[in-house]
Design a protein around this motif. Structure first.
Motif, PDB file in Angstrom:
ATOM      1  N   ALA A 274       0.826  -1.223   0.000  1.00 36.64           N
ATOM      2  CA  ALA A 274       0.000   0.000   0.000  1.00 36.64           C
ATOM      3  C   ALA A 274       0.853   1.263   0.000  1.00 36.64           C
ATOM      4  O   ALA A 274       0.443   2.302  -0.498  1.00 36.64           O
ATOM      5  CB  ALA A 274      -0.925  -0.012   1.222  1.00 36.64           C
ATOM      6  N   THR A 275       2.071   1.151   0.559  1.00 37.94           N
ATOM      7  CA  THR A 275       2.920   2.339   0.676  1.00 37.94           C
ATOM      8  C   THR A 275       3.813   2.562  -0.544  1.00 37.94           C
ATOM      9  O   THR A 275       4.611   3.505  -0.572  1.00 37.94           O
ATOM     10  CB  THR A 275       3.814   2.204   1.936  1.00 37.94           C
ATOM     11  N   ALA A 276       3.706   1.708  -1.546  1.00 40.61           N
ATOM     12  CA  ALA A 276       4.542   1.866  -2.751  1.00 40.61           C
ATOM     13  C   ALA A 276       4.188   3.200  -3.407  1.00 40.61           C
ATOM     14  O   ALA A 276       3.022   3.553  -3.515  1.00 40.61           O
ATOM     15  CB  ALA A 276       4.277   0.720  -3.723  1.00 40.61           C
ATOM     16  N   TYR A 277       5.211   3.933  -3.824  1.00 45.02           N
ATOM     17  CA  TYR A 277       4.915   5.259  -4.376  1.00 45.02           C
ATOM     18  C   TYR A 277       5.627   5.541  -5.693  1.00 45.02           C
ATOM     19  O   TYR A 277       5.441   6.592  -6.291  1.00 45.02           O
ATOM     20  CB  TYR A 277       5.290   6.350  -3.351  1.00 45.02           C
ATOM     21  N   GLN A 278       6.470   4.625  -6.149  1.00 45.74           N
ATOM     22  CA  GLN A 278       7.179   4.943  -7.397  1.00 45.74           C
ATOM     23  C   GLN A 278       7.470   3.693  -8.214  1.00 45.74           C
ATOM     24  O   GLN A 278       7.399   2.572  -7.711  1.00 45.74           O
ATOM     25  CB  GLN A 278       8.475   5.691  -7.075  1.00 45.74           C
ATOM     26  N   ALA A 279       7.777   3.907  -9.492  1.00 46.06           N
ATOM     27  CA  ALA A 279       7.955   2.791 -10.421  1.00 46.06           C
ATOM     28  C   ALA A 279       9.303   2.859 -11.141  1.00 46.06           C
ATOM     29  O   ALA A 279       9.417   2.477 -12.294  1.00 46.06           O
ATOM     30  CB  ALA A 279       6.804   2.791 -11.424  1.00 46.06           C
ATOM     31  N   HIS A 280      10.311   3.380 -10.424  1.00 45.78           N
ATOM     32  CA  HIS A 280      11.669   3.432 -10.995  1.00 45.78           C
ATOM     33  C   HIS A 280      12.512   2.354 -10.322  1.00 45.78           C
ATOM     34  O   HIS A 280      12.680   2.378  -9.105  1.00 45.78           O
ATOM     35  CB  HIS A 280      12.339   4.780 -10.703  1.00 45.78           C
ATOM     36  N   ILE A 281      13.052   1.429 -11.105  1.00 45.80           N
ATOM     37  CA  ILE A 281      13.928   0.406 -10.510  1.00 45.80           C
ATOM     38  C   ILE A 281      15.378   0.840 -10.748  1.00 45.80           C
ATOM     39  O   ILE A 281      15.797   1.000 -11.896  1.00 45.80           O
ATOM     40  CB  ILE A 281      13.678  -0.979 -11.131  1.00 45.80           C
ATOM     41  N   PRO A 282      16.142   1.062  -9.679  1.00 43.30           N
ATOM     42  CA  PRO A 282      17.517   1.546  -9.852  1.00 43.30           C
ATOM     43  C   PRO A 282      18.372   0.566 -10.644  1.00 43.30           C
ATOM     44  O   PRO A 282      18.202  -0.653 -10.529  1.00 43.30           O
ATOM     45  CB  PRO A 282      18.045   1.682  -8.415  1.00 43.30           C
ATOM     46  N   GLU A 283      19.306   1.127 -11.428  1.00 48.87           N
ATOM     47  CA  GLU A 283      20.142   0.313 -12.317  1.00 48.87           C
ATOM     48  C   GLU A 283      20.939  -0.737 -11.525  1.00 48.87           C
ATOM     49  O   GLU A 283      21.066  -1.887 -11.942  1.00 48.87           O
ATOM     50  CB  GLU A 283      21.103   1.226 -13.073  1.00 48.87           C
ATOM     51  N   LYS A 284      21.421  -0.332 -10.336  1.00 44.90           N
ATOM     52  CA  LYS A 284      22.271  -1.231  -9.547  1.00 44.90           C
ATOM     53  C   LYS A 284      21.491  -2.502  -9.152  1.00 44.90           C
ATOM     54  O   LYS A 284      21.989  -3.612  -9.270  1.00 44.90           O
ATOM     55  CB  LYS A 284      22.755  -0.485  -8.296  1.00 44.90           C
ATOM     56  N   LEU A 285      20.228  -2.316  -8.713  1.00 42.94           N
ATOM     57  CA  LEU A 285      19.437  -3.477  -8.286  1.00 42.94           C
ATOM     58  C   LEU A 285      19.005  -4.306  -9.489  1.00 42.94           C
ATOM     59  O   LEU A 285      18.982  -5.534  -9.449  1.00 42.94           O
ATOM     60  CB  LEU A 285      18.225  -3.016  -7.489  1.00 42.94           C
ATOM     61  N   MET A 286      18.669  -3.617 -10.578  1.00 45.03           N
ATOM     62  CA  MET A 286      18.256  -4.299 -11.813  1.00 45.03           C
ATOM     63  C   MET A 286      19.372  -5.241 -12.275  1.00 45.03           C
ATOM     64  O   MET A 286      19.116  -6.355 -12.737  1.00 45.03           O
ATOM     65  CB  MET A 286      18.023  -3.193 -12.850  1.00 45.03           C
ATOM     66  N   GLY A 287      20.637  -4.763 -12.111  1.00 50.00           N
ATOM     67  CA  GLY A 287      21.785  -5.539 -12.575  1.00 50.00           C
ATOM     68  C   GLY A 287      22.057  -6.752 -11.707  1.00 50.00           C
ATOM     69  O   GLY A 287      22.752  -7.677 -12.113  1.00 50.00           O
ATOM     70  N   GLN A 288      21.518  -6.769 -10.487  1.00 51.80           N
ATOM     71  CA  GLN A 288      21.835  -7.887  -9.584  1.00 51.80           C
ATOM     72  C   GLN A 288      21.032  -9.134  -9.888  1.00 51.80           C
ATOM     73  O   GLN A 288      21.362 -10.219  -9.442  1.00 51.80           O
ATOM     74  CB  GLN A 288      21.571  -7.476  -8.131  1.00 51.80           C
ATOM     75  N   MET A 289      19.915  -8.965 -10.581  1.00 52.40           N
ATOM     76  CA  MET A 289      19.075 -10.140 -10.802  1.00 52.40           C
ATOM     77  C   MET A 289      18.180  -9.931 -12.013  1.00 52.40           C
ATOM     78  O   MET A 289      17.425  -8.969 -12.090  1.00 52.40           O
ATOM     79  CB  MET A 289      18.194 -10.365  -9.575  1.00 52.40           C
ATOM     80  N   ARG A 290      18.253 -10.862 -12.937  1.00 52.05           N
ATOM     81  CA  ARG A 290      17.477 -10.777 -14.159  1.00 52.05           C
ATOM     82  C   ARG A 290      15.963 -10.751 -13.874  1.00 52.05           C
ATOM     83  O   ARG A 290      15.199 -10.099 -14.583  1.00 52.05           O
ATOM     84  CB  ARG A 290      17.835 -12.007 -15.009  1.00 52.05           C
ATOM     85  N   SER A 291      15.546 -11.440 -12.818  1.00 53.36           N
ATOM     86  CA  SER A 291      14.112 -11.567 -12.562  1.00 53.36           C
ATOM     87  C   SER A 291      13.449 -10.246 -12.174  1.00 53.36           C
ATOM     88  O   SER A 291      12.229 -10.185 -12.049  1.00 53.36           O
ATOM     89  CB  SER A 291      13.856 -12.600 -11.474  1.00 53.36           C
ATOM     90  N   SER A 292      14.246  -9.175 -11.964  1.00 48.78           N
ATOM     91  CA  SER A 292      13.641  -7.876 -11.698  1.00 48.78           C
ATOM     92  C   SER A 292      12.742  -7.453 -12.875  1.00 48.78           C
ATOM     93  O   SER A 292      11.841  -6.641 -12.721  1.00 48.78           O
ATOM     94  CB  SER A 292      14.719  -6.825 -11.428  1.00 48.78           C
TER      95      SER A 292
ATOM     96  N   GLY B 269       0.757   2.906 -14.242  1.00 49.91           N
ATOM     97  CA  GLY B 269       0.652   3.489 -15.588  1.00 49.91           C
ATOM     98  C   GLY B 269       2.018   3.807 -16.164  1.00 49.91           C
ATOM     99  O   GLY B 269       2.130   4.370 -17.254  1.00 49.91           O
ATOM    100  N   GLU B 270       3.076   3.481 -15.449  1.00 46.90           N
ATOM    101  CA  GLU B 270       4.432   3.672 -15.978  1.00 46.90           C
ATOM    102  C   GLU B 270       5.415   2.794 -15.221  1.00 46.90           C
ATOM    103  O   GLU B 270       5.161   2.387 -14.081  1.00 46.90           O
ATOM    104  CB  GLU B 270       4.865   5.137 -15.860  1.00 46.90           C
ATOM    105  N   VAL B 271       6.552   2.535 -15.891  1.00 44.75           N
ATOM    106  CA  VAL B 271       7.647   1.841 -15.205  1.00 44.75           C
ATOM    107  C   VAL B 271       8.943   2.234 -15.905  1.00 44.75           C
ATOM    108  O   VAL B 271       8.977   2.387 -17.134  1.00 44.75           O
ATOM    109  CB  VAL B 271       7.433   0.297 -15.176  1.00 44.75           C
ATOM    110  N   HIS B 272       9.978   2.449 -15.106  1.00 40.70           N
ATOM    111  CA  HIS B 272      11.275   2.846 -15.655  1.00 40.70           C
ATOM    112  C   HIS B 272      12.316   1.893 -15.106  1.00 40.70           C
ATOM    113  O   HIS B 272      12.452   1.748 -13.889  1.00 40.70           O
ATOM    114  CB  HIS B 272      11.611   4.286 -15.256  1.00 40.70           C
ATOM    115  N   LEU B 273      13.018   1.234 -16.009  1.00 43.67           N
ATOM    116  CA  LEU B 273      14.014   0.258 -15.563  1.00 43.67           C
ATOM    117  C   LEU B 273      15.141   0.158 -16.573  1.00 43.67           C
ATOM    118  O   LEU B 273      15.233   0.985 -17.486  1.00 43.67           O
ATOM    119  CB  LEU B 273      13.358  -1.107 -15.293  1.00 43.67           C
ATOM    120  N   TYR B 274      15.986  -0.825 -16.397  1.00 47.41           N
ATOM    121  CA  TYR B 274      17.149  -1.008 -17.266  1.00 47.41           C
ATOM    122  C   TYR B 274      17.149  -2.412 -17.842  1.00 47.41           C
ATOM    123  O   TYR B 274      16.590  -3.334 -17.242  1.00 47.41           O
ATOM    124  CB  TYR B 274      18.445  -0.778 -16.461  1.00 47.41           C
ATOM    125  N   GLN B 275      17.784  -2.557 -19.001  1.00 45.02           N
ATOM    126  CA  GLN B 275      17.937  -3.886 -19.606  1.00 45.02           C
ATOM    127  C   GLN B 275      18.601  -4.812 -18.595  1.00 45.02           C
ATOM    128  O   GLN B 275      19.630  -4.438 -18.026  1.00 45.02           O
ATOM    129  CB  GLN B 275      18.882  -3.798 -20.813  1.00 45.02           C
TER     130      GLN B 275
END
Ligand code: UD1
Length: 427
Positions: free
Chosen positions: A76-94, A106-112
């Motif tokens: 319920a407290t989630a407030y954003q949809a940006h996944i930081p590059e460092k965490l994205m890089g630690q696990m493909r399943s992100s 309605g949006e999501v920002h992440l890295y390959q």
């Protein structure tokens, strides 16, 4: 870096309960973002990849904790949809968060998520699927931004039955307007588990486990409590270890139907298998027989995630076997390491020709990825003498303390952690 030290030659024996499935838990944890409130997931193994997923959920604003094998997430407290590059890089399943965050915010920002040790691992099918649901996707280098004011149901055909793409599209479509049909869908049991979880929250999905999945979009989902299925790859790893050490092991908390292709291969190798309810007993005292040809393919065929482990059994078999890998192009890295232990394996493009030898010998070897590492542990258990498996962090991504699990079955295996350098000057 931790190492596993194994004194080989001890047949495994006893009974062991199998952990919950990592590959079911990860999309389910991501899917919890589709509801607002407290979701409780049971039978979640203590693994590095799970902790990274929980860390990302916390970064998005959720409260998440893992106590024993139960995860509690307040989304319920989630407030954003940006996944930081460092965490994205630690696990493909992100990447599994893409569909749920897009549907919720309605949006999501992440890295390959990029490639990994076992192959290129593209995400084009995930992106195409979300575009079909109405997402606008922009890519700047490795950065990906997806936006959709309202997702709309669509007919989506997958040219290849990608597990992750099927799951991502399913999750996004849950809150889309109207009906989505995915044809050419992957049929893995973990996808069925995701369907059961989402339906428990009020989604309307049918067909998971077949190649056509239909999702009727709903307005919102309600949090629930859910228990994930047992891990068929961990179960398979223990079954092969029991056979390779000529032991006798009973596995409880399994779904034998999820392991039918492995059971078929083991029986062809002459290994005895008994099934009773959710328990499987594996036992043999004879040298395994070669299996002429095994080809990894999407479920229900033989899984790529058990290819390296079964190769160890075939390396010890009487005769020549062929293993063909059709899912990931870089998945024979264990072959060089097994050769150092005395295996006779030749790789030709995507096929390995395995000439069985009567014994393997202990050596110092390196786990290059998760399942390759598991294979080397099995080889160490079956080998004569001492084996040291380095780079154990790869194995920790998928096995909840592999050494404790195997030690409970009589294996002589210990973890050796490096002595911390505290900067003290001797004397
Ligand atoms: C999942 C499993 C993994 C298993 C794999 C295959 C999880 C967390 N991981 O991974 O353990 O080995 O299924 O059973 O569930 N592909 C594309 N484009 C895409 C997506 C995939 O070309 O958009 C290709 C991949 O490069 C690969 C093949 O499809 O060659 C299989 O990938 P996929 O089924 O998506 O596997 P994952 O979901 O990544």
């Amino acid at each position: 870096m931790d190492k596993l030290v194994i004194e080989g030659g001890q047949p495994l024996s006893g009974t062991i309960a199998i952990q919950g499935a990592k590959n079911a838990a990860l999309p389910i944890l991501a899917g919890s973002m589709l509801a607002s409130g407290t979701v409780v997931i049971d039978s979640v193994p203590q693994l590095l990849d799970i902790e990274v997923m929980l860390h990302i959920l916390q970064e998005l604003g959720c409260r998440a904790e893992h106590v024993g094998d139960t995860v509690t997430i307040n989304t319920a407290t989630a407030y954003q949809a940006h996944i930081p590059e460092k965490l994205m890089g630690q696990m493909r399943s992100s990447i599994f968060l893409m569909g749920p965050l897009l549907a919720r915010f309605g949006e999501v920002h992440l890295y390959q998520p990029g490639g990994c040790a076992i192959g290129e691992r593209k995400i084009d099918l995930h992106l195409e699927g979300l575009r079909s649901l109405g997402a606008e996707i922009e890519e700047y280098g490795d950065r990906i931004s997806c936006r959709a004011e309202k997702l709309r149901g669509a007919d989506i055909h997958l040219g290849f039955p990608s597990v992750g793409a099927t799951e991502n599209i399913m999750m996004a479509a849950t809150l889309a307007e109207g009906r989505t049909t995915i044809t050419g869908a992957a049929r893995e049991p973990e996808i069925q588990d995701l369907q059961h979880f989402l339906n428990a929250m009020g989604a309307r999905i049918i067909g998971a486990g077949t190649d056509t999945i239909t999702i009727e979009g709903v307005e919102s989902l309600t949090p629930c409590r859910y228990r994930v299925i047992p891990d068929r790859i961990v179960a398979g790893t223990v079954m092969v270890a029991a056979a390779a050490t000529k032991g006798k092991v009973t596995l409880t908390n399994t779904r034998p139907a999820h392991l039918s292709s492995l059971i078929h291969v083991l029986r062809r190798a002459g290994v005895g298998i008994g099934i009773e309810g959710d328990a499987i007993t594996v036992g043999t005292s004879a040298r395994p027989k070669a299996v002429e040809r095994i080809v990894t393919s999407p479920y229900p065929a033989f899984p790529t995630d058990l290819q390296s482990q079964v190769m160890v059994l075939l390396a010890l078999a009487d005769g020549t076997s062929i293993m063909k890998e059709t899912i990931f192009e870089g998945r024979f890295k264990h072959v060089d390491e097994l050769s150092r232990m005395g295996a006779d394996i030749r790789v030709d493009l995507n096929a390995a020709v395995i000439r069985g030898v009567s014994r393997l010998y202990g050596a110092t070897v390196e786990a290059t990825d998760l399942r390759a590492g598991a294979a080397l542990v099995i080889a160490g258990l079956a080998a004569n003498g001492r084996t040291v498996v380095e780079q154990v962090h790869h194995i920790d991504r998928g096995y909840d303390s592999i050494e404790s699990m195997l030690a409970r079955l009589g294996a002589r295996i210990v973890r050796s952690a490096p002595v911390p350098d505290n900067g003290a000057v001797p004397g």
